[in-house]
Motif scaffolding. Structure first.
Motif, mmCIF file in Angstrom:
data_model
loop_
_atom_site.group_PDB
_atom_site.id
_atom_site.type_symbol
_atom_site.label_atom_id
_atom_site.label_comp_id
_atom_site.label_asym_id
_atom_site.label_seq_id
_atom_site.Cartn_x
_atom_site.Cartn_y
_atom_site.Cartn_z
ATOM 1 N N ILE A 1 0.852 -1.196 0.000
ATOM 2 C CA ILE A 1 0.000 0.000 0.000
ATOM 3 C C ILE A 1 0.884 1.241 0.000
ATOM 4 C CG2 ILE A 1 -1.645 1.362 1.360
ATOM 5 C CD1 ILE A 1 -2.764 -1.358 2.382
ATOM 6 N N GLY A 2 1.906 1.235 0.846
ATOM 7 C CA GLY A 2 2.834 2.366 0.890
ATOM 8 C C GLY A 2 3.520 2.589 -0.442
ATOM 9 N N THR A 3 3.904 1.506 -1.096
ATOM 10 C CA THR A 3 4.543 1.622 -2.409
ATOM 11 C C THR A 3 3.586 2.261 -3.411
ATOM 12 O OG1 THR A 3 5.920 -0.304 -1.973
ATOM 13 C CG2 THR A 3 5.617 0.313 -4.288
ATOM 14 N N ASN A 4 2.339 1.827 -3.399
ATOM 15 C CA ASN A 4 1.351 2.395 -4.322
ATOM 16 C C ASN A 4 1.126 3.883 -4.054
ATOM 17 O OD1 ASN A 4 1.027 -0.072 -5.560
ATOM 18 N ND2 ASN A 4 -0.804 -0.610 -4.407
ATOM 19 N N VAL A 5 1.024 4.252 -2.801
ATOM 20 C CA VAL A 5 0.821 5.664 -2.452
ATOM 21 C C VAL A 5 2.038 6.480 -2.869
ATOM 22 C CG1 VAL A 5 0.507 7.284 -0.531
ATOM 23 C CG2 VAL A 5 -0.804 5.164 -0.595
ATOM 24 N N ASN A 6 3.221 5.928 -2.676
ATOM 25 C CA ASN A 6 4.443 6.598 -3.107
ATOM 26 C C ASN A 6 4.444 6.841 -4.615
ATOM 27 O OD1 ASN A 6 6.444 7.668 -1.547
ATOM 28 N ND2 ASN A 6 7.516 5.732 -1.228
ATOM 29 N N GLN A 7 3.983 5.855 -5.366
ATOM 30 C CA GLN A 7 3.920 6.003 -6.823
ATOM 31 C C GLN A 7 2.932 7.103 -7.218
ATOM 32 O OE1 GLN A 7 2.999 2.007 -8.037
ATOM 33 N NE2 GLN A 7 5.147 1.391 -8.062
ATOM 34 N N ALA B 1 -1.939 11.654 0.573
ATOM 35 C CA ALA B 1 -0.926 10.625 0.331
ATOM 36 C C ALA B 1 0.134 10.653 1.443
ATOM 37 C CB ALA B 1 -0.277 10.818 -1.034
ATOM 38 N N GLY B 2 0.543 11.829 1.835
ATOM 39 C CA GLY B 2 1.511 11.951 2.925
ATOM 40 C C GLY B 2 0.968 11.393 4.223
ATOM 41 N N ARG B 3 -0.311 11.650 4.486
ATOM 42 C CA ARG B 3 -0.945 11.134 5.702
ATOM 43 C C ARG B 3 -1.014 9.601 5.657
ATOM 44 N NH1 ARG B 3 -5.512 9.585 7.890
ATOM 45 N NH2 ARG B 3 -6.796 9.591 6.033
ATOM 46 N N VAL B 4 -1.390 9.062 4.505
ATOM 47 C CA VAL B 4 -1.482 7.603 4.366
ATOM 48 C C VAL B 4 -0.106 6.960 4.508
ATOM 49 C CG1 VAL B 4 -2.039 5.728 2.758
ATOM 50 C CG2 VAL B 4 -3.602 7.650 3.004
ATOM 51 N N LEU B 5 0.918 7.570 3.926
ATOM 52 C CA LEU B 5 2.270 7.028 4.055
ATOM 53 C C LEU B 5 2.723 6.994 5.515
ATOM 54 C CD1 LEU B 5 4.310 8.416 1.033
ATOM 55 C CD2 LEU B 5 3.789 6.043 1.574
ATOM 56 N N ALA B 6 2.407 8.040 6.251
ATOM 57 C CA ALA B 6 2.755 8.056 7.676
ATOM 58 C C ALA B 6 2.039 6.924 8.415
ATOM 59 C CB ALA B 6 2.405 9.406 8.289
#
Length: 148
Positions: free
Chosen positions: A92-98, A120-125
């Motif tokens: 999930i983090g990889t997808n959000v990063n993309q 996206a930044g919130r989800v990555l955190a």
């Protein structure tokens, strides 16, 4: 195949390290055509040679890292489920990063891009926190299992 079973197999098969000397001793094992096909298919899926997969599983069992199905404990299942969960959360983090990379790559921004980037930044955190919590939980479970 359950996620725990797949994670256990992958963990044990990847752990077997190369040795400085060549392995020369053999143990011959006979399989049916179907069993051999399944072994080679699984080894291929994991990017391993068939002999490496079989050797890793046997040595994992002998070293106490891989229990036979009737010897598995609920802690074994928990650790392997956590490993599978960690992989899924990390994806999930990889997808959000993309997505963030795509939005930051320039071009004509859309009015909602800044809101999407903030989310996206919130989800990555959150993903980083989840992965850290999963790792900590798996570590505690493995440590308690070794102590038992």
């Amino acid at each position: 195949m359950r996620a725990a079973d797949e994670a256990a197999l992958h963990r044990v098969a990847r752990r077997r390290a190369r040795q400085e000397f060549q392995r020369k001793e053999r143990v011959d094992v006979r399989y049916s055509v179907d069993e051999k096909t399944e072994i080679l298919a699984e080894a291929g899926r994991l990017g391993l040679a068939g002999a490496h997969l079989v050797g890793a599983i046997v040595m994992g069992h002998l070293n106490g890292d891989l229990a036979l199905p009737e010897q598995r404990t609920t802690t074994d299942d928990l650790i392997d489920e956590l490993a599978a969960l960690r992989t899924q959360v990390a994806r999930i983090g990889t997808n959000v990063n993309q997505i963030a990379h795509r939005l930051n790559s320039g071009g004509n921004p859309h009015p909602v891009d800044s809101a999407v980037l903030a989310e996206a930044g919130r989800v990555l955190a959150m993903v980083k926190q989840a992965v850290t919590a999963i790792d900590a939980t798996a570590d505690v479970a493995a440590t308690q299992q070794r102590a038992a």
